[in-house]
Design a protein around this motif. Structure first.
Motif, PDB file in Angstrom:
ATOM      1  N   TYR A 265      22.551 -59.739  15.308  1.00 18.47           N
ATOM      2  CA  TYR A 265      23.520 -60.181  14.295  1.00 18.47           C
ATOM      3  C   TYR A 265      23.230 -59.556  12.940  1.00 18.47           C
ATOM      4  O   TYR A 265      22.079 -59.505  12.484  1.00 18.47           O
ATOM      5  CB  TYR A 265      23.452 -61.702  14.192  1.00 18.47           C
ATOM      6  N   ASP A 266      24.292 -59.083  12.308  1.00 19.38           N
ATOM      7  CA  ASP A 266      24.220 -58.622  10.916  1.00 19.38           C
ATOM      8  C   ASP A 266      25.046 -59.566  10.064  1.00 19.38           C
ATOM      9  O   ASP A 266      26.288 -59.518  10.114  1.00 19.38           O
ATOM     10  CB  ASP A 266      24.766 -57.197  10.781  1.00 19.38           C
ATOM     11  N   ARG A 272      22.965 -61.110   3.490  1.00 23.74           N
ATOM     12  CA  ARG A 272      21.691 -60.435   3.750  1.00 23.74           C
ATOM     13  C   ARG A 272      20.892 -60.282   2.466  1.00 23.74           C
ATOM     14  O   ARG A 272      19.683 -60.565   2.429  1.00 23.74           O
ATOM     15  CB  ARG A 272      21.945 -59.074   4.388  1.00 23.74           C
ATOM     16  N   ASP A 361      16.126 -52.550  11.978  1.00 25.33           N
ATOM     17  CA  ASP A 361      17.557 -52.314  11.831  1.00 25.33           C
ATOM     18  C   ASP A 361      18.058 -51.362  12.911  1.00 25.33           C
ATOM     19  O   ASP A 361      19.237 -51.399  13.295  1.00 25.33           O
ATOM     20  CB  ASP A 361      17.873 -51.733  10.451  1.00 25.33           C
ATOM     21  N   ARG A 364      17.419 -53.345  18.165  1.00 26.64           N
ATOM     22  CA  ARG A 364      17.802 -54.755  18.188  1.00 26.64           C
ATOM     23  C   ARG A 364      17.238 -55.417  19.438  1.00 26.64           C
ATOM     24  O   ARG A 364      17.245 -54.837  20.532  1.00 26.64           O
ATOM     25  CB  ARG A 364      19.323 -54.904  18.143  1.00 26.64           C
ATOM     26  N   GLY A 428      26.378 -55.932  15.457  1.00 26.36           N
ATOM     27  CA  GLY A 428      26.428 -56.883  14.364  1.00 26.36           C
ATOM     28  C   GLY A 428      26.888 -58.277  14.710  1.00 26.36           C
ATOM     29  O   GLY A 428      26.849 -59.163  13.849  1.00 26.36           O
TER      30      GLY A 428
END
Length: 476
Positions: A265-266, A272, A361, A364, A428
């Motif tokens: 998840y972004d 953030r 980043d 994942r 994301g």
């Protein structure tokens, strides 16, 4: 950033090289054994809370099961703490045989606060002032000191009518959340309840009153539970990327299911940055006030109003597995031990931050699963799965799977685990809705009896309507 790796390896060798090391309890101990061996440790003794020793080289490590596995973290940790404080004759004999001179270094679990074990230093023992910061009923004072936006909250003793009145005052239309705290280890949403009516309040009170001393009441916050790690160095705080805390809601119940963590998840960019900025301020505050060192977690909810914090955990959090797997060549758990022990790592906080954030980043990962009491399997079973629309099914032989469901034996009965194939997931997106769908399939075909679950809802409208069918292609 090869120079960072080389510097860390060299400094860790000065701590562990040619030393005897005792690993007492903890997770992923087999990884620690290999890392210590690469750093030049003479030999390792593993006093394990797991009754099943993995394959290992007896010249590198001796593995001794303690027979105190409790299933629940709190139960197991309490038994381990008792053993560290007052080791029995059998354990003392094993220690004396492994380390007759009493010179070994000891590493225990992230929860440990016992400074020594049979006269040997516990390198990662947490100071009492650090442990106190985890209290969920006092943490709001820290947010206020840092001028951090937060949800309104009230902290009360075990007075049901007072708690119910606070619930009515704070309810914004979706109920309230009661979080208890006290002498017991509190994690995995064990002492957290959603309260929407008086009956749920009474049920929550009965649970919390038996285990807690105080209860914090705050509005229920819609959004994705998220966490960000900070790592406090002598020169500053390294801040990592946000991680989703996978916490489905039990449909029609006041309870939540803590199902692990994932870094797929972004959050929106503004959230953030809010998370990372607050984590840096928290880390600096901890260093200034209690001389903190090492990892802490800052937890909260990614809401439509931004990131709203709920707690910190002053220890090496379970979500650090996402960073361990992103940089498997870096012994992150031993870096944590060295920092807590006051050892000079020879790198700056900014260098360390750049290294970990860039890697995580790019790569994942998740550690998603749930305890299952309805089954007691004797062997591991697993099957590949694919997601279609908002549901999950078993993959056909010709399909590229989106993940794997696994059921394995556990002290509590069984452990259900879900592994995602990162390349097949929409970039994301939170994975909580996928987890709910996969666990429903396990209930249907494996009889895991987790019950109906509901996902947390992400804050962006486009995320709310994006169908799961946008996953990667399912044909080989």
């Amino acid at each position: 950033m090869d120079h960072v790796f080389h510097a860390l390896q060299a400094r860790l060798r000065t701590l562990f090289g040619d030393r005897l090391v005792v690993l007492a309890g903890g997770t992923r101990l087999s990884s620690r054994v290999g890392e210590l061996h690469q750093l030049g440790a003479r030999r390792t003794l593993v006093l394990s809370t797991d009754d099943h020793a993995p394959l290992h080289d007896s010249e590198v490590a001796r593995w001794v099961p303690l027979g105190i596995a409790g299933g629940f973290v709190a139960v197991e940790q309490n038994r381990l703490t008792k053993l560290l404080t007052s080791p029995n004759r059998a354990v003392c004999d094993v220690l004396a045989d492994f380390d007759p001179a009493g010179e070994a270094l000891v590493i225990s679990t992230p929860y440990v606060h016992t400074p020594s074990f049979a006269g040997r230093p516990v390198l990662n023992a947490r100071r009492p002032a650090w442990v106190e910061l985890e209290n969920k009923t006092t943490i709001d004072a820290l947010w206020d000191e840092l001028s951090a936006p937060r949800a309104p909250a009230e902290v009360l003793g075990l007075d049901f009518e007072a708690l119910w009145a606070a619930t009515l005052r704070l309810d914004r239309g979706a109920g309230a959340v009661w979080s208890g705290d006290g002498p017991a280890i509190n994690g995995g949403a064990n002492f957290v309840r959603r309260v929407r009516d008086r009956q749920e309040a009474r049920e929550a009170f009965d649970v919390l009153a038996a285990k807690c001393e105080f209860v914090r009441v705050m509005p229920f916050l819609e959004g994705i539970p998220v966490s960000v790690h900070g790592i406090v160095f002598p020169d500053g705080t390294a801040v990592l990327r946000p991680v989703e805390m996978v916490v489905p809601r039990r449909a029609g119940q006041a309870r939540f299911l803590y199902a692990g963590c994932a870094s797929h998840y972004d959050p929106p960019a503004r959230i953030r940055e809010q998370m990372r900025n607050l984590a840096r301020r928290v880390g600096e505050r901890l260093r200034e006030t209690v001389d903190y060192r090492g990892t802490f977690t800052l937890d909260g909810i990614a809401t439509a109003d931004g990131f709203l914090p709920t707690e910190i955990n002053t220890r090496y959090g379970g979500a650090m597995v996402c960073f361990e797997d992103a940089l498997p060549q870096l012994p992150l758990a031993l870096v944590q031990v060295a920092l807590v022990a006051g050892h000079d790592l020879g790198v700056s906080s900014i260098e360390f931050e750049e290294l970990l954030v860039s890697a995580a980043d790019t790569y994942r990962h998740g550690s998603v699963g749930a305890n299952v009491r309805a089954l007691h399997p004797t062997e591991v079973v697993e099957r590949p799965i694919v997601f279609t629309e908002w549901s999950c099914r078993w993959a056909h032989p010709e399909e590229v799977p989106h993940g794997v469901l696994r059921l394995r034996p556990s002290p509590l009965g069984a452990r259900l685990e879900l592994d995602f194939v990162a390349e097949q997931l929409p970039p994301g997106r939170p994975v909580v809705a996928l987890t709910v769908a996969a666990f429903a399939l396990a209930d249907q075909d494996w009889g895991t009896s987790l019950g109906p679950l509901e996902p947390a809802v992400p804050v962006d409208d486009d995320e709310l309507v994006a169908p799961v069918v946008e996953l990667g292609a399912v044909t080989a």
